[in-house]
Motif scaffolding. Structure first.
Motif, PDB file in Angstrom:
ATOM      1  N   ASP A 200      29.921  19.193  12.244  1.00 46.24           N
ATOM      2  CA  ASP A 200      30.421  18.354  11.145  1.00 46.24           C
ATOM      3  C   ASP A 200      30.646  19.124   9.845  1.00 46.24           C
ATOM      4  O   ASP A 200      30.442  18.589   8.759  1.00 46.24           O
ATOM      5  CB  ASP A 200      29.460  17.187  10.878  1.00 46.24           C
ATOM      6  CG  ASP A 200      29.248  16.317  12.109  1.00 46.24           C
ATOM      7  OD1 ASP A 200      30.237  16.076  12.827  1.00 46.24           O
ATOM      8  OD2 ASP A 200      28.102  15.903  12.355  1.00 46.24           O
ATOM      9  N   ALA A 201      31.085  20.363   9.939  1.00 43.26           N
ATOM     10  CA  ALA A 201      31.404  21.135   8.735  1.00 43.26           C
ATOM     11  C   ALA A 201      32.804  20.757   8.253  1.00 43.26           C
ATOM     12  O   ALA A 201      33.717  20.558   9.054  1.00 43.26           O
ATOM     13  CB  ALA A 201      31.342  22.633   9.019  1.00 43.26           C
ATOM     14  N   SER A 202      32.977  20.666   6.955  1.00 43.02           N
ATOM     15  CA  SER A 202      34.270  20.278   6.387  1.00 43.02           C
ATOM     16  C   SER A 202      35.195  21.491   6.256  1.00 43.02           C
ATOM     17  O   SER A 202      34.755  22.640   6.303  1.00 43.02           O
ATOM     18  CB  SER A 202      34.072  19.646   5.012  1.00 43.02           C
ATOM     19  OG  SER A 202      33.626  20.621   4.071  1.00 43.02           O
ATOM     20  N   GLU A 203      36.465  21.214   6.081  1.00 43.67           N
ATOM     21  CA  GLU A 203      37.462  22.274   5.881  1.00 43.67           C
ATOM     22  C   GLU A 203      37.115  23.103   4.643  1.00 43.67           C
ATOM     23  O   GLU A 203      37.247  24.324   4.650  1.00 43.67           O
ATOM     24  CB  GLU A 203      38.848  21.641   5.709  1.00 43.67           C
ATOM     25  CG  GLU A 203      39.985  22.642   5.522  1.00 43.67           C
ATOM     26  CD  GLU A 203      40.520  23.183   6.830  1.00 43.67           C
ATOM     27  OE1 GLU A 203      41.424  24.030   6.796  1.00 43.67           O
ATOM     28  OE2 GLU A 203      40.029  22.754   7.895  1.00 43.67           O
ATOM     29  N   GLU A 204      36.666  22.442   3.590  1.00 45.52           N
ATOM     30  CA  GLU A 204      36.320  23.144   2.355  1.00 45.52           C
ATOM     31  C   GLU A 204      35.124  24.069   2.564  1.00 45.52           C
ATOM     32  O   GLU A 204      35.080  25.178   2.014  1.00 45.52           O
ATOM     33  CB  GLU A 204      36.001  22.131   1.249  1.00 45.52           C
ATOM     34  CG  GLU A 204      35.703  22.739  -0.112  1.00 45.52           C
ATOM     35  CD  GLU A 204      36.900  23.418  -0.756  1.00 45.52           C
ATOM     36  OE1 GLU A 204      36.694  24.189  -1.724  1.00 45.52           O
ATOM     37  OE2 GLU A 204      38.039  23.184  -0.285  1.00 45.52           O
ATOM     38  N   GLU A 205      34.164  23.644   3.370  1.00 42.65           N
ATOM     39  CA  GLU A 205      32.998  24.499   3.650  1.00 42.65           C
ATOM     40  C   GLU A 205      33.413  25.743   4.423  1.00 42.65           C
ATOM     41  O   GLU A 205      32.958  26.857   4.121  1.00 42.65           O
ATOM     42  CB  GLU A 205      31.951  23.703   4.425  1.00 42.65           C
ATOM     43  CG  GLU A 205      31.211  22.684   3.584  1.00 42.65           C
ATOM     44  CD  GLU A 205      30.223  21.872   4.391  1.00 42.65           C
ATOM     45  OE1 GLU A 205      29.100  21.646   3.910  1.00 42.65           O
ATOM     46  OE2 GLU A 205      30.585  21.429   5.509  1.00 42.65           O
ATOM     47  N   TRP A 206      34.270  25.566   5.425  1.00 43.55           N
ATOM     48  CA  TRP A 206      34.740  26.726   6.176  1.00 43.55           C
ATOM     49  C   TRP A 206      35.570  27.648   5.283  1.00 43.55           C
ATOM     50  O   TRP A 206      35.464  28.875   5.373  1.00 43.55           O
ATOM     51  CB  TRP A 206      35.573  26.285   7.376  1.00 43.55           C
ATOM     52  CG  TRP A 206      34.773  25.773   8.523  1.00 43.55           C
ATOM     53  CD1 TRP A 206      34.839  24.536   9.093  1.00 43.55           C
ATOM     54  CD2 TRP A 206      33.755  26.488   9.251  1.00 43.55           C
ATOM     55  NE1 TRP A 206      33.937  24.434  10.129  1.00 43.55           N
ATOM     56  CE2 TRP A 206      33.263  25.618  10.252  1.00 43.55           C
ATOM     57  CE3 TRP A 206      33.221  27.778   9.145  1.00 43.55           C
ATOM     58  CZ2 TRP A 206      32.257  25.999  11.133  1.00 43.55           C
ATOM     59  CZ3 TRP A 206      32.227  28.155  10.031  1.00 43.55           C
ATOM     60  CH2 TRP A 206      31.751  27.274  11.011  1.00 43.55           C
ATOM     61  N   LYS A 207      36.366  27.070   4.421  1.00 41.23           N
ATOM     62  CA  LYS A 207      37.178  27.873   3.504  1.00 41.23           C
ATOM     63  C   LYS A 207      36.289  28.734   2.614  1.00 41.23           C
ATOM     64  O   LYS A 207      36.567  29.923   2.407  1.00 41.23           O
ATOM     65  CB  LYS A 207      38.052  26.955   2.651  1.00 41.23           C
ATOM     66  CG  LYS A 207      38.960  27.697   1.672  1.00 41.23           C
ATOM     67  CD  LYS A 207      39.798  26.707   0.870  1.00 41.23           C
ATOM     68  CE  LYS A 207      40.670  27.446  -0.161  1.00 41.23           C
ATOM     69  NZ  LYS A 207      41.469  26.473  -0.962  1.00 41.23           N
ATOM     70  N   SER A 208      35.221  28.153   2.101  1.00 39.68           N
ATOM     71  CA  SER A 208      34.317  28.908   1.230  1.00 39.68           C
ATOM     72  C   SER A 208      33.572  29.984   2.015  1.00 39.68           C
ATOM     73  O   SER A 208      33.377  31.103   1.522  1.00 39.68           O
ATOM     74  CB  SER A 208      33.326  27.955   0.556  1.00 39.68           C
ATOM     75  OG  SER A 208      32.496  27.313   1.505  1.00 39.68           O
TER      76      SER A 208
END
Length: 368
Positions: A200-208
Protein backbone atom coordinates in the motif's frame (compact mmCIF):
# COMPACT_ATOMS: atom_id res chain seq x y z
CA UNK A 1 12.95 3.12 -31.19
CA UNK A 2 16.49 3.98 -30.10
CA UNK A 3 17.47 7.09 -28.22
CA UNK A 4 18.17 9.92 -30.62
CA UNK A 5 21.58 11.61 -30.56
CA UNK A 6 19.81 14.73 -29.31
CA UNK A 7 18.48 12.89 -26.25
CA UNK A 8 21.89 11.39 -25.50
CA UNK A 9 23.50 14.81 -25.89
CA UNK A 10 21.07 16.31 -23.41
CA UNK A 11 21.64 13.47 -20.97
CA UNK A 12 25.41 13.84 -21.12
CA UNK A 13 25.18 17.48 -20.11
CA UNK A 14 22.26 17.16 -17.72
CA UNK A 15 24.21 17.28 -14.49
CA UNK A 16 25.91 20.55 -15.42
CA UNK A 17 22.67 22.47 -16.01
CA UNK A 18 20.23 24.19 -13.64
CA UNK A 19 17.14 22.22 -12.64
CA UNK A 20 14.80 24.39 -14.73
CA UNK A 21 17.05 24.78 -17.77
CA UNK A 22 15.36 24.62 -21.21
CA UNK A 23 17.32 21.53 -22.24
CA UNK A 24 16.25 19.71 -19.07
CA UNK A 25 12.60 20.55 -19.75
CA UNK A 26 13.02 19.45 -23.36
CA UNK A 27 14.60 16.18 -22.20
CA UNK A 28 11.65 15.48 -19.91
CA UNK A 29 9.22 16.00 -22.79
CA UNK A 30 11.22 13.79 -25.15
CA UNK A 31 11.63 11.03 -22.54
CA UNK A 32 7.95 11.09 -21.66
CA UNK A 33 7.01 10.70 -25.31
CA UNK A 34 9.70 8.33 -26.56
CA UNK A 35 10.87 6.45 -23.44
CA UNK A 36 11.56 2.77 -23.89
CA UNK A 37 12.71 0.71 -20.93
CA UNK A 38 14.22 -1.84 -23.30
CA UNK A 39 16.27 0.87 -25.04
CA UNK A 40 17.48 2.12 -21.66
CA UNK A 41 18.52 -1.37 -20.58
CA UNK A 42 20.20 -2.07 -23.94
CA UNK A 43 22.14 1.18 -23.65
CA UNK A 44 23.12 0.43 -20.04
CA UNK A 45 24.33 -3.10 -20.76
CA UNK A 46 26.11 -2.11 -23.97
CA UNK A 47 27.48 1.42 -23.55
CA UNK A 48 27.54 1.29 -19.75
CA UNK A 49 29.97 -1.62 -19.98
CA UNK A 50 32.47 0.66 -21.75
CA UNK A 51 32.32 3.82 -19.63
CA UNK A 52 34.26 3.77 -16.36
CA UNK A 53 32.71 5.05 -13.15
CA UNK A 54 35.71 6.13 -11.10
CA UNK A 55 36.69 9.79 -10.94
CA UNK A 56 33.35 11.00 -12.34
CA UNK A 57 31.42 13.88 -10.76
CA UNK A 58 34.38 14.58 -8.46
CA UNK A 59 33.19 18.18 -8.14
CA UNK A 60 30.82 16.85 -5.49
CA UNK A 61 33.74 16.07 -3.19
CA UNK A 62 35.76 19.19 -3.97
CA UNK A 63 32.97 21.73 -3.63
CA UNK A 64 29.77 22.46 -1.73
CA UNK A 65 27.55 21.99 -4.79
CA UNK A 66 24.47 19.83 -4.45
CA UNK A 67 23.21 17.80 -7.43
CA UNK A 68 21.26 20.14 -9.75
CA UNK A 69 18.11 18.05 -9.44
CA UNK A 70 18.26 17.66 -5.63
CA UNK A 71 14.94 18.28 -3.87
CA UNK A 72 15.26 18.47 -0.08
CA UNK A 73 11.58 17.81 0.53
CA UNK A 74 11.58 14.68 -1.64
CA UNK A 75 14.84 13.45 -0.12
CA UNK A 76 13.49 13.74 3.42
CA UNK A 77 10.24 12.02 2.41
CA UNK A 78 12.29 9.23 0.87
CA UNK A 79 14.16 8.78 4.14
CA UNK A 80 10.84 8.70 6.02
CA UNK A 81 9.48 6.09 3.62
CA UNK A 82 12.50 3.89 4.29
CA UNK A 83 11.95 4.06 8.04
CA UNK A 84 8.25 3.34 7.57
CA UNK A 85 9.25 -0.02 6.04
CA UNK A 86 12.67 -0.50 7.65
CA UNK A 87 12.45 -4.28 8.16
CA UNK A 88 11.37 -4.92 4.56
CA UNK A 89 13.90 -2.43 3.20
CA UNK A 90 16.85 -4.10 4.93
CA UNK A 91 15.59 -7.55 3.92
CA UNK A 92 15.26 -6.49 0.27
CA UNK A 93 18.76 -4.99 0.36
CA UNK A 94 20.17 -8.31 1.52
CA UNK A 95 18.62 -10.11 -1.45
CA UNK A 96 19.67 -7.27 -3.73
CA UNK A 97 23.24 -7.67 -2.50
CA UNK A 98 23.27 -11.40 -3.23
CA UNK A 99 21.70 -10.70 -6.62
CA UNK A 100 24.44 -8.34 -7.82
CA UNK A 101 27.08 -10.93 -6.88
CA UNK A 102 25.80 -12.97 -9.82
CA UNK A 103 27.07 -10.38 -12.35
CA UNK A 104 30.47 -11.63 -13.62
CA UNK A 105 32.17 -8.21 -13.84
CA UNK A 106 31.11 -7.29 -10.30
CA UNK A 107 32.06 -10.74 -9.01
CA UNK A 108 35.54 -10.54 -10.58
CA UNK A 109 36.27 -7.21 -8.86
CA UNK A 110 35.11 -8.59 -5.50
CA UNK A 111 37.22 -11.72 -5.93
CA UNK A 112 40.21 -9.56 -6.87
CA UNK A 113 39.88 -7.29 -3.81
CA UNK A 114 39.44 -10.35 -1.54
CA UNK A 115 36.99 -8.38 0.59
CA UNK A 116 34.21 -10.98 0.36
CA UNK A 117 36.21 -14.17 -0.10
CA UNK A 118 35.55 -15.51 3.41
CA UNK A 119 32.90 -15.18 6.09
CA UNK A 120 34.96 -12.71 8.14
CA UNK A 121 35.89 -10.44 5.21
CA UNK A 122 32.28 -10.49 4.01
CA UNK A 123 31.20 -9.63 7.56
CA UNK A 124 33.43 -6.57 7.71
CA UNK A 125 32.60 -5.36 4.21
CA UNK A 126 28.83 -5.69 4.39
CA UNK A 127 28.39 -4.59 7.98
CA UNK A 128 30.25 -1.46 6.91
CA UNK A 129 27.81 -1.18 3.98
CA UNK A 130 24.85 -1.44 6.39
CA UNK A 131 26.33 1.29 8.61
CA UNK A 132 26.87 3.58 5.61
CA UNK A 133 23.33 2.94 4.40
CA UNK A 134 21.84 3.82 7.80
CA UNK A 135 23.67 7.15 7.62
CA UNK A 136 22.21 7.84 4.17
CA UNK A 137 18.72 7.32 5.53
CA UNK A 138 19.24 9.10 8.87
CA UNK A 139 21.36 12.18 8.31
CA UNK A 140 20.84 15.56 6.67
CA UNK A 141 22.17 15.85 3.16
CA UNK A 142 24.45 18.88 3.11
CA UNK A 143 28.16 19.60 2.60
CA UNK A 144 30.26 18.52 5.58
CA UNK A 145 27.54 16.27 7.06
CA UNK A 146 28.06 12.64 8.05
CA UNK A 147 26.11 11.65 4.95
CA UNK A 148 28.43 13.74 2.77
CA UNK A 149 31.53 12.21 4.36
CA UNK A 150 30.08 8.71 4.13
CA UNK A 151 29.47 8.92 0.39
CA UNK A 152 32.91 10.46 -0.14
CA UNK A 153 34.43 7.49 1.71
CA UNK A 154 32.48 4.93 -0.33
CA UNK A 155 33.50 6.68 -3.56
CA UNK A 156 37.13 6.52 -2.51
CA UNK A 157 36.87 2.77 -1.86
CA UNK A 158 35.21 2.17 -5.25
CA UNK A 159 37.72 4.31 -7.14
CA UNK A 160 40.65 2.64 -5.42
CA UNK A 161 39.34 -0.84 -6.27
CA UNK A 162 38.72 0.24 -9.86
CA UNK A 163 42.26 1.57 -10.32
CA UNK A 164 43.87 -1.45 -8.68
CA UNK A 165 41.75 -3.75 -10.79
CA UNK A 166 42.87 -1.98 -13.94
CA UNK A 167 46.55 -2.16 -13.01
CA UNK A 168 46.23 -5.87 -12.22
CA UNK A 169 44.69 -6.60 -15.62
CA UNK A 170 41.22 -7.36 -14.28
CA UNK A 171 39.11 -4.36 -15.29
CA UNK A 172 37.84 -1.06 -13.95
CA UNK A 173 34.42 -0.56 -12.40
CA UNK A 174 32.06 0.49 -15.18
CA UNK A 175 28.85 2.49 -15.24
CA UNK A 176 26.96 -0.75 -15.84
CA UNK A 177 28.41 -2.28 -12.66
CA UNK A 178 27.44 0.73 -10.56
CA UNK A 179 23.93 0.93 -12.01
CA UNK A 180 23.37 -2.79 -11.34
CA UNK A 181 24.70 -2.25 -7.82
CA UNK A 182 22.20 0.60 -7.47
CA UNK A 183 19.49 -1.97 -8.24
CA UNK A 184 20.68 -3.94 -5.22
CA UNK A 185 19.56 -1.10 -2.93
CA UNK A 186 16.21 -0.22 -4.51
CA UNK A 187 15.27 -2.72 -7.23
CA UNK A 188 13.43 -5.45 -5.33
CA UNK A 189 11.78 -2.87 -3.09
CA UNK A 190 10.10 -1.35 -6.15
CA UNK A 191 9.60 -4.30 -8.50
CA UNK A 192 8.85 -7.03 -5.92
CA UNK A 193 7.35 -4.87 -3.18
CA UNK A 194 4.66 -7.40 -2.19
CA UNK A 195 7.22 -10.21 -1.92
CA UNK A 196 9.44 -8.20 0.46
CA UNK A 197 6.59 -6.91 2.60
CA UNK A 198 6.04 -3.37 1.31
CA UNK A 199 2.30 -2.91 0.88
CA UNK A 200 0.00 0.00 0.00
CA UNK A 201 2.78 2.48 -0.79
CA UNK A 202 1.66 5.59 -2.67
CA UNK A 203 3.11 6.93 -5.92
CA UNK A 204 4.49 9.93 -4.03
CA UNK A 205 6.28 7.67 -1.53
CA UNK A 206 7.92 5.67 -4.31
CA UNK A 207 8.87 8.89 -6.08
CA UNK A 208 10.60 10.19 -2.96
CA UNK A 209 12.37 6.85 -2.36
CA UNK A 210 13.68 6.79 -5.92
CA UNK A 211 14.81 10.41 -5.58
CA UNK A 212 17.05 9.36 -2.68
CA UNK A 213 18.66 6.74 -4.89
CA UNK A 214 18.95 9.04 -7.88
CA UNK A 215 20.88 11.45 -5.67
CA UNK A 216 23.02 8.76 -4.02
CA UNK A 217 23.68 7.08 -7.38
CA UNK A 218 24.74 10.39 -8.90
CA UNK A 219 27.11 11.13 -6.03
CA UNK A 220 28.62 7.66 -6.29
CA UNK A 221 29.49 8.40 -9.91
CA UNK A 222 26.57 7.11 -11.99
CA UNK A 223 25.96 9.28 -15.02
CA UNK A 224 22.31 10.37 -15.31
CA UNK A 225 21.81 8.51 -18.59
CA UNK A 226 22.68 5.27 -16.77
CA UNK A 227 20.99 6.12 -13.46
CA UNK A 228 18.10 3.71 -12.90
CA UNK A 229 16.16 6.32 -10.93
CA UNK A 230 16.37 9.28 -13.31
CA UNK A 231 12.88 8.75 -14.76
CA UNK A 232 9.37 8.32 -13.39
CA UNK A 233 8.31 5.61 -10.95
CA UNK A 234 6.73 3.57 -13.74
CA UNK A 235 9.77 3.93 -16.00
CA UNK A 236 12.13 2.83 -13.23
CA UNK A 237 9.91 -0.14 -12.42
CA UNK A 238 9.92 -1.23 -16.08
CA UNK A 239 13.72 -0.94 -16.14
CA UNK A 240 14.04 -3.04 -12.98
CA UNK A 241 11.75 -5.73 -14.40
CA UNK A 242 13.88 -5.98 -17.54
CA UNK A 243 17.13 -6.07 -15.55
CA UNK A 244 15.76 -8.94 -13.47
CA UNK A 245 14.74 -10.96 -16.53
CA UNK A 246 17.68 -10.13 -18.80
CA UNK A 247 20.67 -9.46 -16.52
CA UNK A 248 20.12 -11.11 -13.13
CA UNK A 249 17.83 -14.11 -13.60
CA UNK A 250 19.98 -15.93 -16.22
CA UNK A 251 23.10 -15.58 -14.07
CA UNK A 252 21.35 -16.64 -10.86
CA UNK A 253 19.74 -19.70 -12.47
CA UNK A 254 23.10 -20.62 -13.97
CA UNK A 255 24.44 -21.18 -10.45
CA UNK A 256 28.10 -20.31 -11.13
CA UNK A 257 30.33 -21.84 -8.44
CA UNK A 258 32.09 -18.54 -7.68
CA UNK A 259 28.74 -16.79 -7.28
CA UNK A 260 27.45 -19.53 -4.96
CA UNK A 261 30.67 -19.46 -2.95
CA UNK A 262 30.49 -15.68 -2.53
CA UNK A 263 26.78 -15.83 -1.63
CA UNK A 264 27.54 -18.46 1.00
CA UNK A 265 30.25 -16.22 2.51
CA UNK A 266 27.80 -13.30 2.63
CA UNK A 267 25.13 -15.37 4.42
CA UNK A 268 27.69 -16.73 6.86
CA UNK A 269 29.26 -13.31 7.40
CA UNK A 270 25.96 -11.58 8.11
CA UNK A 271 24.66 -14.33 10.39
CA UNK A 272 25.76 -12.41 13.53
CA UNK A 273 23.58 -9.50 12.39
CA UNK A 274 20.60 -11.69 11.51
CA UNK A 275 20.79 -15.21 13.03
CA UNK A 276 17.83 -16.45 10.96
CA UNK A 277 19.94 -16.23 7.78
CA UNK A 278 20.50 -19.53 6.04
CA UNK A 279 22.23 -19.94 2.70
CA UNK A 280 19.83 -22.51 1.25
CA UNK A 281 16.58 -20.81 2.23
CA UNK A 282 17.99 -17.42 1.18
CA UNK A 283 18.88 -18.73 -2.26
CA UNK A 284 15.43 -20.31 -2.66
CA UNK A 285 13.80 -17.02 -1.73
CA UNK A 286 16.05 -15.22 -4.21
CA UNK A 287 14.88 -17.63 -6.92
CA UNK A 288 11.30 -16.81 -5.96
CA UNK A 289 12.08 -13.09 -6.33
CA UNK A 290 13.66 -13.31 -9.78
CA UNK A 291 10.95 -15.71 -11.02
CA UNK A 292 8.19 -13.68 -9.32
CA UNK A 293 6.48 -16.54 -7.57
CA UNK A 294 5.08 -16.44 -4.05
CA UNK A 295 6.61 -19.85 -3.42
CA UNK A 296 3.58 -21.43 -1.72
CA UNK A 297 2.58 -23.80 -4.50
CA UNK A 298 6.12 -24.99 -5.05
CA UNK A 299 9.37 -23.78 -3.53
CA UNK A 300 11.67 -22.76 -6.42
CA UNK A 301 14.52 -24.92 -5.19
CA UNK A 302 17.74 -24.68 -7.20
CA UNK A 303 18.65 -28.01 -8.77
CA UNK A 304 21.91 -28.26 -6.82
CA UNK A 305 20.31 -28.77 -3.40
CA UNK A 306 17.08 -29.67 -1.65
CA UNK A 307 15.65 -28.20 1.53
CA UNK A 308 15.10 -30.23 4.67
CA UNK A 309 11.68 -30.10 6.30
CA UNK A 310 12.98 -27.64 8.87
CA UNK A 311 14.34 -25.29 6.21
CA UNK A 312 11.10 -25.59 4.23
CA UNK A 313 9.18 -24.51 7.30
CA UNK A 314 11.53 -21.55 7.73
CA UNK A 315 11.08 -20.60 4.07
CA UNK A 316 7.28 -20.75 4.27
CA UNK A 317 7.29 -18.70 7.45
CA UNK A 318 9.40 -15.98 5.81
CA UNK A 319 7.16 -15.95 2.74
CA UNK A 320 4.03 -15.72 4.89
CA UNK A 321 5.47 -12.83 6.93
CA UNK A 322 6.26 -10.77 3.85
CA UNK A 323 3.06 -11.52 1.92
CA UNK A 324 0.54 -11.26 4.74
CA UNK A 325 1.75 -10.26 8.20
CA UNK A 326 3.57 -7.15 6.94
CA UNK A 327 0.22 -5.79 5.77
CA UNK A 328 -0.72 -5.33 9.42
CA UNK A 329 0.25 -1.86 10.62
CA UNK A 330 1.10 -2.93 14.17
CA UNK A 331 3.12 -5.97 13.14
CA UNK A 332 5.09 -3.79 10.71
CA UNK A 333 5.83 -1.33 13.53
CA UNK A 334 6.96 -4.22 15.73
CA UNK A 335 9.32 -5.64 13.09
CA UNK A 336 10.70 -2.19 12.33
CA UNK A 337 11.42 -1.63 16.02
CA UNK A 338 13.15 -5.00 16.38
CA UNK A 339 15.20 -4.31 13.23
CA UNK A 340 16.39 -0.90 14.43
CA UNK A 341 17.05 -2.07 17.99
CA UNK A 342 19.03 -5.05 16.70
CA UNK A 343 21.28 -2.80 14.60
CA UNK A 344 21.77 -0.35 17.49
CA UNK A 345 22.63 -3.14 19.91
CA UNK A 346 24.91 -4.75 17.33
CA UNK A 347 26.94 -1.54 17.04
CA UNK A 348 27.33 -1.38 20.82
CA UNK A 349 27.80 -5.05 21.66
CA UNK A 350 28.01 -7.52 18.72
CA UNK A 351 27.73 -10.65 20.88
CA UNK A 352 27.17 -13.14 18.07
CA UNK A 353 30.13 -11.72 16.20
CA UNK A 354 32.21 -12.24 19.36
CA UNK A 355 31.18 -15.89 19.26
CA UNK A 356 31.81 -16.37 15.53
CA UNK A 357 34.84 -14.17 14.83
CA UNK A 358 36.29 -13.20 18.19
CA UNK A 359 36.18 -9.84 19.95
CA UNK A 360 39.16 -8.39 18.04
CA UNK A 361 37.41 -8.79 14.67
CA UNK A 362 33.84 -7.98 15.69
CA UNK A 363 33.69 -4.20 15.83
CA UNK A 364 33.36 -2.43 12.49
CA UNK A 365 34.17 1.27 12.48
CA UNK A 366 33.54 3.22 9.26
CA UNK A 367 35.17 6.35 10.77
CA UNK A 368 32.58 8.88 9.60
Amino acid sequence: MKYSSRVLHLNLHLTAEPFDSPSRKMLKKVRKKDFSAQDFVDQLLREGAQVTCDETNESFVRSDRLPPFYDERLFRKGQEFFHKHAFSMYSACFYGLVTILSIPTILRILIFTKQSSSAITAYKRYVATIFHMTIWYDEDFKPGSKLWKSISQVRHVHNSASKRGSKAGVHRIFQKDMALTQFGFMGFQLSRSHLVGIHDASEEEWKSFLHVWRVVGYLLGINDRFNLCSGSVQETKEICELLISQAFKPEILKGDKDFLSMARHVCSGLWPVSPILNFKTSLCFLHALVQETNGFKKIPEPTFFKLSWGLKLSYYFQMYVFLYWMKNHYYRLYRNFIQKFTLWFFKVLPLLAFYKFGIAHSYVDIKV
